[in-house]
Design a protein around this motif. Structure first.
Motif, short mmCIF file in Angstrom:
data_model
loop_
_atom_site.label_atom_id
_atom_site.label_comp_id
_atom_site.label_asym_id
_atom_site.label_seq_id
_atom_site.Cartn_x
_atom_site.Cartn_y
_atom_site.Cartn_z
N ASP A 20 -1.12 0.06 -8.38
CA ASP A 20 -0.94 1.45 -8.79
C ASP A 20 0.30 1.53 -9.70
OD1 ASP A 20 0.25 4.14 -8.75
OD2 ASP A 20 -1.30 4.61 -7.26
N PRO A 21 0.09 1.93 -10.98
CA PRO A 21 1.22 1.91 -11.92
C PRO A 21 2.37 2.83 -11.53
CG PRO A 21 -0.82 2.63 -13.03
CD PRO A 21 -1.16 2.31 -11.61
N LYS A 22 2.07 3.99 -10.97
CA LYS A 22 3.14 4.91 -10.56
C LYS A 22 3.96 4.33 -9.41
CE LYS A 22 1.57 9.39 -12.10
NZ LYS A 22 1.41 10.78 -11.72
N PHE A 23 3.28 3.77 -8.42
CA PHE A 23 3.99 3.18 -7.30
C PHE A 23 4.71 1.90 -7.71
CE2 PHE A 23 1.90 6.23 -4.68
CZ PHE A 23 2.66 6.30 -3.52
N ARG A 24 4.11 1.12 -8.60
CA ARG A 24 4.78 -0.08 -9.09
C ARG A 24 6.09 0.31 -9.79
NH1 ARG A 24 0.85 -2.21 -11.84
NH2 ARG A 24 1.37 -1.13 -13.76
N ASP A 25 6.03 1.34 -10.64
CA ASP A 25 7.22 1.81 -11.34
C ASP A 25 8.27 2.31 -10.35
OD1 ASP A 25 8.70 2.69 -13.79
OD2 ASP A 25 8.31 4.67 -12.95
N GLU A 26 7.84 3.09 -9.39
CA GLU A 26 8.77 3.64 -8.39
C GLU A 26 9.42 2.53 -7.57
OE1 GLU A 26 11.15 6.18 -6.67
OE2 GLU A 26 9.68 6.84 -8.14
N ILE A 70 3.18 1.66 1.56
CA ILE A 70 2.13 2.64 1.28
C ILE A 70 1.02 2.00 0.47
CG2 ILE A 70 1.62 4.76 -0.02
CD1 ILE A 70 4.50 5.70 0.89
N CYS A 71 1.40 1.21 -0.51
CA CYS A 71 0.39 0.54 -1.34
C CYS A 71 -0.43 -0.45 -0.52
CB CYS A 71 1.05 -0.15 -2.52
SG CYS A 71 1.59 1.03 -3.77
N ALA A 72 0.21 -1.12 0.43
CA ALA A 72 -0.53 -2.03 1.29
C ALA A 72 -1.54 -1.27 2.14
CB ALA A 72 0.43 -2.82 2.17
N LEU A 73 -1.16 -0.09 2.59
CA LEU A 73 -2.07 0.71 3.43
C LEU A 73 -3.34 1.11 2.69
CD1 LEU A 73 0.51 3.07 5.19
CD2 LEU A 73 -0.86 1.26 6.26
N VAL A 74 -3.23 1.32 1.39
CA VAL A 74 -4.40 1.77 0.62
C VAL A 74 -5.02 0.64 -0.21
CG1 VAL A 74 -3.65 4.17 0.57
CG2 VAL A 74 -3.01 2.65 -1.31
N ASP A 76 -3.54 -1.45 -2.45
CA ASP A 76 -3.01 -1.67 -3.80
C ASP A 76 -2.04 -2.84 -3.88
OD1 ASP A 76 -4.49 0.31 -5.03
OD2 ASP A 76 -2.94 1.84 -4.76
N VAL A 77 -1.83 -3.53 -2.76
CA VAL A 77 -1.01 -4.73 -2.74
C VAL A 77 -1.50 -5.60 -1.58
CG1 VAL A 77 0.84 -3.86 -1.27
CG2 VAL A 77 1.37 -5.56 -2.99
N GLU A 78 -1.39 -6.90 -1.74
CA GLU A 78 -1.82 -7.82 -0.69
C GLU A 78 -0.90 -7.69 0.53
OE1 GLU A 78 -4.55 -9.75 -0.78
OE2 GLU A 78 -4.97 -8.87 -2.76
N GLU A 79 -1.48 -7.79 1.70
CA GLU A 79 -0.72 -7.67 2.96
C GLU A 79 0.40 -8.70 3.04
OE1 GLU A 79 -0.66 -5.61 5.63
OE2 GLU A 79 -2.06 -4.29 4.64
N SER A 80 0.14 -9.92 2.62
CA SER A 80 1.16 -10.97 2.71
C SER A 80 2.35 -10.67 1.81
CB SER A 80 0.57 -12.34 2.37
OG SER A 80 0.04 -12.34 1.05
N ALA A 81 2.09 -10.13 0.64
CA ALA A 81 3.17 -9.76 -0.28
C ALA A 81 3.98 -8.61 0.29
CB ALA A 81 2.61 -9.39 -1.65
N ALA A 82 3.30 -7.64 0.88
CA ALA A 82 3.99 -6.51 1.50
C ALA A 82 4.83 -6.99 2.67
CB ALA A 82 2.98 -5.46 1.96
N ALA A 83 4.31 -7.89 3.48
CA ALA A 83 5.04 -8.41 4.63
C ALA A 83 6.31 -9.14 4.18
CB ALA A 83 4.16 -9.35 5.45
N ARG A 84 6.24 -9.86 3.09
CA ARG A 84 7.44 -10.54 2.56
C ARG A 84 8.48 -9.52 2.13
NH1 ARG A 84 10.35 -14.38 0.54
NH2 ARG A 84 10.91 -14.60 -1.65
#
Length: 101
Positions: A20-26, A70-74, A76-84
């Motif tokens: 998600d470009p908005k969340f990536r930017d934020e 939030i992105c992991a929940l929907v 928009d990002v891999e779980e492993s990346a979010a966990a890191r």
């Protein structure tokens, strides 16, 4: 030490490749701000000035990791990346909390 962890966190947020470009930017803006405010705190002389900058850095780190979670929940990002990101953020927030006191 805290600055190095902030940089590690920034690189982890970038590597997460948030779709998600908005969340990536934020997330990136907040993670960059966490780095800058951590550096600013290290450069301040008085205890209140240091504490203020470290507290701001802490808030920015929490905001960045929330965006990743939030992105992991929907999906928009891999779980492993979010966990890191979460693991590094926990370490960073603990360091910044101690420095802000």
């Amino acid at each position: 030490m805290a600055y190095q962890v902030a940089v590690e966190f920034l690189l982890a947020v970038k590597a997460a490749n948030i779709r998600d470009p908005k969340f990536r930017d934020e997330a990136m803006r907040s993670a960059k701000s966490a780095c800058l405010n951590t550096a600013e705190g290290a450069g301040r002389i008085t205890r209140p000035d240091k504490a203020r900058a470290f507290a701001i850095a802490r808030g920015e780190a929490v905001e960045a990791v929330a965006a990743v979670e939030i992105c992991a929940l929907v999906g928009d990002v891999e779980e492993s990346a979010a966990a890191r990101c979460v693991a590094i953020a926990k370490h960073l927030v603990a360091l910044l909390t101690a420095l802000a006191r």
